[in-house]
Scaffold this motif. Structure first.
Motif, PDB file in Angstrom:
ATOM      1  N   HIS A 114       0.771  -1.238   0.151  1.00  0.00           N
ATOM      2  CA  HIS A 114       0.039  -0.026  -0.051  1.00  0.00           C
ATOM      3  C   HIS A 114       0.872   1.473  -0.143  1.00  0.00           C
ATOM      4  O   HIS A 114       0.509   2.184  -0.696  1.00  0.00           O
ATOM      5  N   HIS A 115       1.893   1.291   0.763  1.00  0.00           N
ATOM      6  CA  HIS A 115       2.602   2.683   0.890  1.00  0.00           C
ATOM      7  C   HIS A 115       4.053   2.303   1.324  1.00  0.00           C
ATOM      8  O   HIS A 115       4.120   0.846   1.894  1.00  0.00           O
ATOM      9  N   VAL A 116       5.138   3.002   1.333  1.00  0.00           N
ATOM     10  CA  VAL A 116       6.217   3.013   1.741  1.00  0.00           C
ATOM     11  C   VAL A 116       6.675   4.038   2.879  1.00  0.00           C
ATOM     12  O   VAL A 116       5.756   5.214   2.484  1.00  0.00           O
ATOM     13  N   CYS A 117       7.336   4.060   3.837  1.00  0.00           N
ATOM     14  CA  CYS A 117       7.416   5.019   4.713  1.00  0.00           C
ATOM     15  C   CYS A 117       8.927   5.143   5.088  1.00  0.00           C
ATOM     16  O   CYS A 117       9.743   4.359   5.715  1.00  0.00           O
ATOM     17  N   TYR A 118       9.558   6.419   4.857  1.00  0.00           N
ATOM     18  CA  TYR A 118      11.029   6.604   5.161  1.00  0.00           C
ATOM     19  C   TYR A 118      11.001   7.731   6.383  1.00  0.00           C
ATOM     20  O   TYR A 118      10.143   8.882   6.581  1.00  0.00           O
ATOM     21  N   GLU A 119      12.108   7.553   7.183  1.00  0.00           N
ATOM     22  CA  GLU A 119      12.025   8.678   8.158  1.00  0.00           C
ATOM     23  C   GLU A 119      12.944   9.771   7.766  1.00  0.00           C
ATOM     24  O   GLU A 119      13.526   9.774   7.074  1.00  0.00           O
ATOM     25  N   VAL A 120      12.644  10.853   8.721  1.00  0.00           N
ATOM     26  CA  VAL A 120      13.528  12.195   8.453  1.00  0.00           C
ATOM     27  C   VAL A 120      13.691  12.766   9.889  1.00  0.00           C
ATOM     28  O   VAL A 120      12.944  12.337  10.817  1.00  0.00           O
ATOM     29  N   ALA A 121      14.632  13.472   9.879  1.00  0.00           N
ATOM     30  CA  ALA A 121      15.018  13.976  11.187  1.00  0.00           C
ATOM     31  C   ALA A 121      14.124  14.863  11.673  1.00  0.00           C
ATOM     32  O   ALA A 121      13.721  15.310  12.830  1.00  0.00           O
ATOM     33  N   ASP A 122      13.637  15.870  10.688  1.00  0.00           N
ATOM     34  CA  ASP A 122      12.853  16.920  10.933  1.00  0.00           C
ATOM     35  C   ASP A 122      11.921  17.120  10.178  1.00  0.00           C
ATOM     36  O   ASP A 122      11.828  17.254   8.710  1.00  0.00           O
ATOM     37  N   ILE A 123      10.432  16.802  10.427  1.00  0.00           N
ATOM     38  CA  ILE A 123       9.207  16.689   9.765  1.00  0.00           C
ATOM     39  C   ILE A 123       8.987  18.086   8.971  1.00  0.00           C
ATOM     40  O   ILE A 123       8.312  18.065   7.839  1.00  0.00           O
ATOM     41  N   GLU A 124       9.104  19.298   9.371  1.00  0.00           N
ATOM     42  CA  GLU A 124       8.763  20.437   8.966  1.00  0.00           C
ATOM     43  C   GLU A 124       9.793  20.784   7.944  1.00  0.00           C
ATOM     44  O   GLU A 124       9.112  21.417   6.956  1.00  0.00           O
ATOM     45  N   GLU A 125      10.982  20.397   8.198  1.00  0.00           N
ATOM     46  CA  GLU A 125      11.981  20.774   7.139  1.00  0.00           C
ATOM     47  C   GLU A 125      11.554  19.919   5.865  1.00  0.00           C
ATOM     48  O   GLU A 125      11.737  20.319   4.618  1.00  0.00           O
ATOM     49  N   ALA A 126      11.232  18.596   6.004  1.00  0.00           N
ATOM     50  CA  ALA A 126      11.007  17.818   4.999  1.00  0.00           C
ATOM     51  C   ALA A 126       9.582  18.000   4.195  1.00  0.00           C
ATOM     52  O   ALA A 126       9.613  18.206   3.072  1.00  0.00           O
ATOM     53  N   ARG A 127       8.806  18.757   5.044  1.00  0.00           N
ATOM     54  CA  ARG A 127       7.426  19.271   4.300  1.00  0.00           C
ATOM     55  C   ARG A 127       7.935  20.355   3.314  1.00  0.00           C
ATOM     56  O   ARG A 127       7.290  20.331   2.238  1.00  0.00           O
ATOM     57  N   ARG A 128       8.820  21.205   3.839  1.00  0.00           N
ATOM     58  CA  ARG A 128       9.256  22.467   3.200  1.00  0.00           C
ATOM     59  C   ARG A 128       9.797  21.987   1.928  1.00  0.00           C
ATOM     60  O   ARG A 128       9.590  22.298   0.738  1.00  0.00           O
ATOM     61  N   TRP A 129      10.843  20.926   2.041  1.00  0.00           N
ATOM     62  CA  TRP A 129      11.577  20.361   0.955  1.00  0.00           C
ATOM     63  C   TRP A 129      10.546  19.771  -0.249  1.00  0.00           C
ATOM     64  O   TRP A 129      10.814  20.157  -1.377  1.00  0.00           O
ATOM     65  N   PHE A 130       9.547  18.957   0.238  1.00  0.00           N
ATOM     66  CA  PHE A 130       8.682  18.409  -0.983  1.00  0.00           C
ATOM     67  C   PHE A 130       7.900  19.497  -1.556  1.00  0.00           C
ATOM     68  O   PHE A 130       7.607  19.199  -2.708  1.00  0.00           O
ATOM     69  N   GLU A 131       7.463  20.410  -0.757  1.00  0.00           N
ATOM     70  CA  GLU A 131       6.601  21.580  -1.154  1.00  0.00           C
ATOM     71  C   GLU A 131       7.262  22.196  -2.397  1.00  0.00           C
ATOM     72  O   GLU A 131       6.983  22.494  -3.377  1.00  0.00           O
TER      73      GLU A 131
END
Lengths: 149, 149
Positions: free
Chosen positions: B88-105
């Motif tokens: 159904h899906h894959v899940c990767y870890e990141v150190a900082d969720i807000e930083e990751a959100r900005r990255w993908f945006e």
């Protein structure tokens, strides 16, 4: 049988070149192997390494990128249904491939073809997704030190 | 962004009870968590632990079993197309969720809904499979020691 390591998840793609760029530039992968052809499986293959819990890249479950190779590739049917690509199979390690084959046979699971040499250079076989809770499942003998791609 | 650990792969199932029996009796899993409801995601969840390269069970990528919970579960559509269940899906870890959100945006990737608390008790968000080479992709902040389910 004891559950082995999740060696890799197989991810189908219409273009390994595009996927490599995606894993490098979007997902931030730093270790991606050179693609190579596996004509007996009808696929072009490369591996994206991921880190383990300690952060060591290459020790985590790999992403096996597979692109159809040739008109007779069994992957062509998957790509027709999933033109963008997507998750294709899971692969677990076992210590002894023949013992594992006997185990699944005794459990009444359909094995797809003979045991053969897989992308890591060790013996593998596949199990029918309809017998494996919907997942095409590859079983591979754990690579010995130094033999892993 | 640097590629994080593949925390888990999400595997949909029509019955967590059947899947637990399958992973225990067929695949040989020895560590499976108790199922629990995650009503805000519309799923019942449990985790199957796998070993890492050193053979330590629980340190490898987990299998997250998800069963639809309630009539409004977004998983119902997936189950209609895949009645046996499947990846159904894959899940990767990141150190900082807000930083990751900005990255993908910034990369123009569609994020599905707000950042919320996931099954491991840390912030997560999902990315649209059509922007992620066909894979529904979950990004989660790495659990701190002792907080992991």
């Amino acid at each position: 049988m004891k559950l082995g390591r999740l060696n890799h998840i197989g991810v189908a793609t219409p273009s390994i070149a595009d996927s490599v760029a995606y894993y490098r530039d979007i997902m931030g992968a730093t270790q991606i192997t050179e693609p190579f052809d596996l004509p007996e499986q009808g696929v072009k293959v490369c591996f994206v390494d991921t880190p383990d819990t300690g952060g060591t890249t290459g020790e985590g479950t790999q992403i096996e990128l597979i692109e159809p190779l040739g008109e007779k590739s069994t992957l062509n049917t998957f790509m027709e249904k999933n033109p963008l690509g997507g998750q294709h199979h899971v692969c677990y390690e076992v210590a002894d491939i023949e013992e594992a084959r006997r185990w699944f046979e005794e459990k009444g699971k359909r094995i797809l073809g003979p045991t053969r040499i897989g992308a890591h250079g060790t013996p593998i076989f596949f199990l029918h997704p309809k017998d494996m809770m919907g997942q095409l499942t590859e079983i591979m003998e754990t690579p010995t030190e130094g033999a892993q791609v």
